[in-house]
Design an enzyme around this catalytic site. Sequence first.
Site, PDB file in Angstrom:
ATOM      1  N   TRP A   1       0.830  -1.207   0.000  1.00  0.00           N
ATOM      2  CA  TRP A   1       0.000   0.000   0.000  1.00  0.00           C
ATOM      3  C   TRP A   1       0.863   1.255   0.000  1.00  0.00           C
ATOM      4  O   TRP A   1       0.585   2.215  -0.724  1.00  0.00           O
ATOM      5  CB  TRP A   1      -0.941  -0.030   1.191  1.00  0.00           C
ATOM      6  CG  TRP A   1      -1.992   1.043   1.227  1.00  0.00           C
ATOM      7  CD1 TRP A   1      -2.429   1.701   2.328  1.00  0.00           C
ATOM      8  CD2 TRP A   1      -2.780   1.556   0.137  1.00  0.00           C
ATOM      9  NE1 TRP A   1      -3.424   2.597   1.999  1.00  0.00           N
ATOM     10  CE2 TRP A   1      -3.667   2.538   0.662  1.00  0.00           C
ATOM     11  CE3 TRP A   1      -2.812   1.298  -1.226  1.00  0.00           C
ATOM     12  CZ2 TRP A   1      -4.564   3.252  -0.133  1.00  0.00           C
ATOM     13  CZ3 TRP A   1      -3.708   2.013  -2.026  1.00  0.00           C
ATOM     14  CH2 TRP A   1      -4.576   2.971  -1.480  1.00  0.00           C
TER      15      TRP A   1
ATOM     16  N   LYS B   1      -4.617   0.675   8.815  1.00  0.00           N
ATOM     17  CA  LYS B   1      -5.970   0.334   9.254  1.00  0.00           C
ATOM     18  C   LYS B   1      -5.899  -0.604  10.452  1.00  0.00           C
ATOM     19  O   LYS B   1      -5.636  -1.792  10.312  1.00  0.00           O
ATOM     20  CB  LYS B   1      -6.749  -0.321   8.109  1.00  0.00           C
ATOM     21  CG  LYS B   1      -6.937   0.590   6.906  1.00  0.00           C
ATOM     22  CD  LYS B   1      -7.692  -0.093   5.781  1.00  0.00           C
ATOM     23  CE  LYS B   1      -7.915   0.845   4.609  1.00  0.00           C
ATOM     24  NZ  LYS B   1      -8.655   0.197   3.489  1.00  0.00           N
TER      25      LYS B   1
ATOM     26  N   ALA C   1      -3.975  -2.316  -3.257  1.00  0.00           N
ATOM     27  CA  ALA C   1      -2.738  -1.735  -3.777  1.00  0.00           C
ATOM     28  C   ALA C   1      -2.459  -2.202  -5.201  1.00  0.00           C
ATOM     29  O   ALA C   1      -1.992  -1.432  -6.047  1.00  0.00           O
ATOM     30  CB  ALA C   1      -1.574  -2.097  -2.864  1.00  0.00           C
TER      31      ALA C   1
ATOM     32  N   LYS D   1     -13.404  -3.987   9.174  1.00  0.00           N
ATOM     33  CA  LYS D   1     -13.832  -4.814   8.035  1.00  0.00           C
ATOM     34  C   LYS D   1     -12.890  -5.997   7.830  1.00  0.00           C
ATOM     35  O   LYS D   1     -13.283  -7.019   7.251  1.00  0.00           O
ATOM     36  CB  LYS D   1     -13.958  -3.972   6.772  1.00  0.00           C
ATOM     37  CG  LYS D   1     -12.731  -3.155   6.394  1.00  0.00           C
ATOM     38  CD  LYS D   1     -11.691  -3.906   5.606  1.00  0.00           C
ATOM     39  CE  LYS D   1     -10.482  -3.032   5.340  1.00  0.00           C
ATOM     40  NZ  LYS D   1      -9.400  -3.736   4.624  1.00  0.00           N
TER      41      LYS D   1
ATOM     42  N   SER E   1      -7.248  -9.757  -1.440  1.00  0.00           N
ATOM     43  CA  SER E   1      -7.393  -9.551   0.001  1.00  0.00           C
ATOM     44  C   SER E   1      -6.574 -10.549   0.814  1.00  0.00           C
ATOM     45  O   SER E   1      -6.823 -11.755   0.785  1.00  0.00           O
ATOM     46  CB  SER E   1      -8.872  -9.670   0.394  1.00  0.00           C
ATOM     47  OG  SER E   1      -9.018  -9.676   1.794  1.00  0.00           O
ATOM     48  N   ARG E   2      -5.615 -10.031   1.536  1.00  0.00           N
ATOM     49  CA  ARG E   2      -4.774 -10.869   2.395  1.00  0.00           C
ATOM     50  C   ARG E   2      -5.591 -11.516   3.513  1.00  0.00           C
ATOM     51  O   ARG E   2      -5.362 -12.667   3.895  1.00  0.00           O
ATOM     52  CB  ARG E   2      -3.655 -10.004   2.980  1.00  0.00           C
ATOM     53  CG  ARG E   2      -2.529 -10.767   3.624  1.00  0.00           C
ATOM     54  CD  ARG E   2      -1.463  -9.804   4.119  1.00  0.00           C
ATOM     55  NE  ARG E   2      -0.958  -8.947   3.048  1.00  0.00           N
ATOM     56  CZ  ARG E   2      -0.158  -7.911   3.248  1.00  0.00           C
ATOM     57  NH1 ARG E   2       0.212  -7.597   4.469  1.00  0.00           N
ATOM     58  NH2 ARG E   2       0.266  -7.184   2.236  1.00  0.00           N
ATOM     59  N   ASN E   3      -6.575 -10.766   4.029  1.00  0.00           N
ATOM     60  CA  ASN E   3      -7.414 -11.308   5.096  1.00  0.00           C
ATOM     61  C   ASN E   3      -8.313 -12.427   4.576  1.00  0.00           C
ATOM     62  O   ASN E   3      -8.471 -13.461   5.225  1.00  0.00           O
ATOM     63  CB  ASN E   3      -8.258 -10.186   5.701  1.00  0.00           C
ATOM     64  CG  ASN E   3      -7.416  -9.193   6.470  1.00  0.00           C
ATOM     65  OD1 ASN E   3      -7.001  -9.444   7.592  1.00  0.00           O
ATOM     66  ND2 ASN E   3      -7.131  -8.050   5.859  1.00  0.00           N
TER      67      ASN E   3
ATOM     68  N   VAL F   1       2.002  -9.501   7.342  1.00  0.00           N
ATOM     69  CA  VAL F   1       1.121  -9.075   8.421  1.00  0.00           C
ATOM     70  C   VAL F   1      -0.327  -9.202   7.957  1.00  0.00           C
ATOM     71  O   VAL F   1      -0.697  -8.703   6.893  1.00  0.00           O
ATOM     72  CB  VAL F   1       1.398  -7.614   8.822  1.00  0.00           C
ATOM     73  CG1 VAL F   1       0.377  -7.132   9.849  1.00  0.00           C
ATOM     74  CG2 VAL F   1       2.817  -7.488   9.368  1.00  0.00           C
TER      75      VAL F   1
ATOM     76  N   GLU G   1      -3.719  -8.036   9.194  1.00  0.00           N
ATOM     77  CA  GLU G   1      -4.299  -7.144  10.197  1.00  0.00           C
ATOM     78  C   GLU G   1      -5.559  -7.727  10.836  1.00  0.00           C
ATOM     79  O   GLU G   1      -5.853  -7.472  11.999  1.00  0.00           O
ATOM     80  CB  GLU G   1      -4.620  -5.786   9.570  1.00  0.00           C
ATOM     81  CG  GLU G   1      -3.404  -4.932   9.245  1.00  0.00           C
ATOM     82  CD  GLU G   1      -2.792  -4.262  10.477  1.00  0.00           C
ATOM     83  OE1 GLU G   1      -3.247  -4.524  11.610  1.00  0.00           O
ATOM     84  OE2 GLU G   1      -1.848  -3.477  10.295  1.00  0.00           O
TER      85      GLU G   1
END
Length: 346
Positions: free
Chosen positions: A14, A108, A141, A192, A255-257, A280, A282
């Site tokens: 990002w 975030k 990103a 989120k 989306s990493r999450n 990481v 988040e």
Amino acid sequence: MNTRRVAVIGSGGWGTAIAIVLAKKGCQVTLWSRKQEFASKLDKYRENTAYLPGVMLPANIAITADLAVALADADLVAIATPSKAVRETAKAVARYLKTETILVSLSKGLEKETFLPSSQVLAEVTGRPELVAVLSGPNHAEEVARDIPSATVVAATNDSTAQTVQDVFMTPKFRVYTNPDIVGVELAGALKNIIALAAGICDGLGFGDNTKAALMTRGLTEIARLGVQMGADSLTFAGLAGIGDLIATCTSKHSRNWKTGYALGQGESMIAIMERTGMVVEGVRITEIAAQLSEKMSVSMPITCALRDVLQNKQTPLDAVGGLMLRGKTNETEDIVAIKGKLMKI
């Protein structure tokens, strides 16, 4: 203020994407990396192969691991470190700031010890709340860096600060809206990630569109419920920083999450996932923080608390889903919160 010199602190995906956006607009950008070896590699090959492969860095992006060099005479500083590192970063940055330098949080999350969002940590450490802003929205990103049309939100307690940041970041491919609700914008962006993790788990378990739609809708209700209790405007959660970011994070391959949740749903352990990705996530951190905050403020967040139990190996994903589905009967619009002398349904 003619803001032309910008420092981006943090060379992840990002931070790199934002540096590219501003450099293409003509700003004089310096991208700071914590590790000298990584900074040297970025400078030599002009590509962030670790976080943003395939996107070349414009020539007008200077790269350094020296914080003093990065911040020298900067008009605007964008903080793009993981949320857990924001306070440490703010302390290091503060000594080099000019009196009128604006700080923009791109991180975030909430601080574990204080429950403060990143903007409040920046304001507290630097003592300049009127010059702190937040940028948040449905912004992967990978897409922003490639000039795929995107929109975002900038929020600040000071309208002049928000408008300055809007002017700096606005491009034909990156549309920036302002919003005075800095609390809501920041909480939406942080929370989120919890629902994105849960959405990934649902997909990993093989559930369908019905499940994900219900999860996202009820997840947004949880986010808004906590946000309004903390002083946010409920309308913020219906905007780009709220439902917009939620949709992007819960449904995108970037989306990493979501990816982490999907692996959990497929039966992979959290330890194995972290070792494999080395990044990481988040959502893992914010789930525990938000669950604690919900209990502290007596705000019902059943999805968040169920996910925390899954992450702590207290129950399986299937058991968590069963528990959520069999909760006591409720009315969808029963949440009525009194705030600022008005009753608002969320």
